[in-house]
Design an enzyme around this catalytic site. Structure first.
Site, PDB file in Angstrom:
ATOM      1  N   HIS A 152      -6.439  -9.113   3.133  1.00 58.04           N
ATOM      2  CA  HIS A 152      -6.958  -9.402   1.790  1.00 58.04           C
ATOM      3  C   HIS A 152      -8.346  -8.807   1.669  1.00 58.04           C
ATOM      4  O   HIS A 152      -9.223  -9.094   2.491  1.00 58.04           O
ATOM      5  CB  HIS A 152      -7.004 -10.914   1.547  1.00 58.04           C
ATOM      6  CG  HIS A 152      -7.506 -11.245   0.180  1.00 58.04           C
ATOM      7  ND1 HIS A 152      -6.724 -11.096  -0.949  1.00 58.04           N
ATOM      8  CD2 HIS A 152      -8.718 -11.637  -0.251  1.00 58.04           C
ATOM      9  CE1 HIS A 152      -7.444 -11.403  -2.013  1.00 58.04           C
ATOM     10  NE2 HIS A 152      -8.658 -11.737  -1.612  1.00 58.04           N
ATOM     11  N   GLU A 156     -10.172  -1.492   7.113  1.00 59.05           N
ATOM     12  CA  GLU A 156      -8.818  -2.051   7.221  1.00 59.05           C
ATOM     13  C   GLU A 156      -7.945  -1.189   8.136  1.00 59.05           C
ATOM     14  O   GLU A 156      -7.167  -1.709   8.935  1.00 59.05           O
ATOM     15  CB  GLU A 156      -8.174  -2.146   5.836  1.00 59.05           C
ATOM     16  CG  GLU A 156      -8.863  -3.140   4.918  1.00 59.05           C
ATOM     17  CD  GLU A 156      -8.124  -3.343   3.611  1.00 59.05           C
ATOM     18  OE1 GLU A 156      -7.371  -2.438   3.184  1.00 59.05           O
ATOM     19  OE2 GLU A 156      -8.308  -4.416   3.002  1.00 59.05           O
TER      20      GLU A 156
HETATM   21  C1  GRF Z   1      -5.567  -3.073   0.727  1.00 58.88           C
HETATM   22  O1  GRF Z   1      -6.907  -2.848   0.398  1.00 58.88           O
HETATM   23  C2  GRF Z   1      -5.334  -4.519   1.056  1.00 58.88           C
HETATM   24  O2  GRF Z   1      -6.474  -5.206   1.463  1.00 58.88           O
HETATM   25  C3  GRF Z   1      -4.855  -5.107  -0.241  1.00 58.88           C
HETATM   26  O3  GRF Z   1      -4.179  -4.076  -0.892  1.00 58.88           O
HETATM   27  C4  GRF Z   1      -4.628  -2.819  -0.427  1.00 58.88           C
HETATM   28  C5  GRF Z   1      -3.401  -2.066  -0.011  1.00 58.88           C
HETATM   29  O4  GRF Z   1      -3.634  -0.726   0.166  1.00 58.88           O
HETATM   30  N1  GRF Z   1      -4.066  -6.286   0.027  1.00 58.88           N
HETATM   31  P1  GRF Z   1      -2.507   0.206   0.816  1.00 58.88           P
HETATM   32  O5  GRF Z   1      -1.225   0.019   0.037  1.00 58.88           O
HETATM   33  O6  GRF Z   1      -2.358  -0.179   2.251  1.00 58.88           O
HETATM   34  O7  GRF Z   1      -3.035   1.588   0.638  1.00 58.88           O
END
Ligand code: GRF
Length: 225
Positions: A116, A181
């Site tokens: 998140h 991430e």
């Molecule tokens: C990410 O930033 C995540 O934190 C949120 O949605 C985004 C998804 O990006 N839940 P992706 O589809 O992995 O490019």
């Protein structure tokens, strides 16, 4: 005769571009998931870029379009059946934009992670980058947590902070968050596959010790790895 442990079976759930999925695919290809295997990709939306990423990597994918189901319960039951067919040890929610029914969450309790894009418990729900900017926050970030029936409320595992720069807009801030991430999701999946990361009695544990309510600080991890 040597016994071999079967690989940890991962299914990644997406709704969109799938850059986190790609980070996991790349980590598996580079032998950075402790032998875990992405056995399937599930999307609730057809024609999203994440599905093309799965196809390029040779990973089976399944789409169930939630719009074709009469209600959330019926969709979640169908999704649960589809996911169970892959016999997953872990579901990795990576940009999966659905609120889940309590029955679904209960079925996969302790084996479902979500990412998140905020420093939970700040900003559960949508538009987190916009909200951080509107509040004038100087620090923003992202959290990986186990999923419970409380929206974005399950126990945090790891949290990464990023600075908010004066000229940021939601896109530049989102990009800075996503760079973190893409490092921390593969590491977290590796810990789970290694049996280091566990869930019990509503809490997350690392190497048998309860994780801080804010999650492990990602900067501490990268310093020590
Ligand atoms: C990410 O930033 C995540 O934190 C949120 O949605 C985004 C998804 O990006 N839940 P992706 O589809 O992995 O490019």
């Amino acid at each position: 005769m040597t016994e071999t442990t079967p690989p940890c079976r991962i299914v990644v759930l997406i709704s969109g571009s799938g850059t986190n999925l790609q980070a996991l695919i790349d980590a598996q290809a580079n032998d950075q998931l402790a032998g875990a295997e992405i056995v399937g990709v599930f999307s609730n939306r057809p024609d999203v870029q994440g599905l093309a990423r799965a196809e390029s990597a040779g990973i089976p994918a399944q789409v169930l379009d939630h719009k074709t189901y009469p209600d959330r319960e019926t969709f979640d039951q169908a999704m649960q059946k589809a996911l169970d067919a892959w016999q997953p040890d872990l579901l990795v929610l990576a940009g999966f934009m659905r609120i889940l029914t309590p029955e679904f969450v209960e079925h996969f309790a302790g084996r479902m992670l979500n990412i998140h894009p905020s420093l939970l418990p700040k900003y559960p729900g949508l538009h987190t980058h916009e909200r951080a900017l509107a509040a004038g926050d100087s620090v923003h970030g992202t959290t990986i947590h186990f999923v419970t029936s409380e929206l974005d409320g399950g126990p945090p595992v790891v949290q990464a902070q990023v600075p908010v720069e004066p000229d940021d807009d939601p896109q530049t801030l989102a990009q800075r968050v996503q760079r973190k991430e893409h490092q921390m999701y593969p590491a977290t999946v590796r810990w789970f596959a290694q049996g280091r990361l566990t869930f019990g009695k509503g809490a997350a544990y690392m190497d048998g010790t309860a994780i801080d309510p804010h999650g492990i600080n990602w900067d501490d991890i990268i310093d020590s790895e």
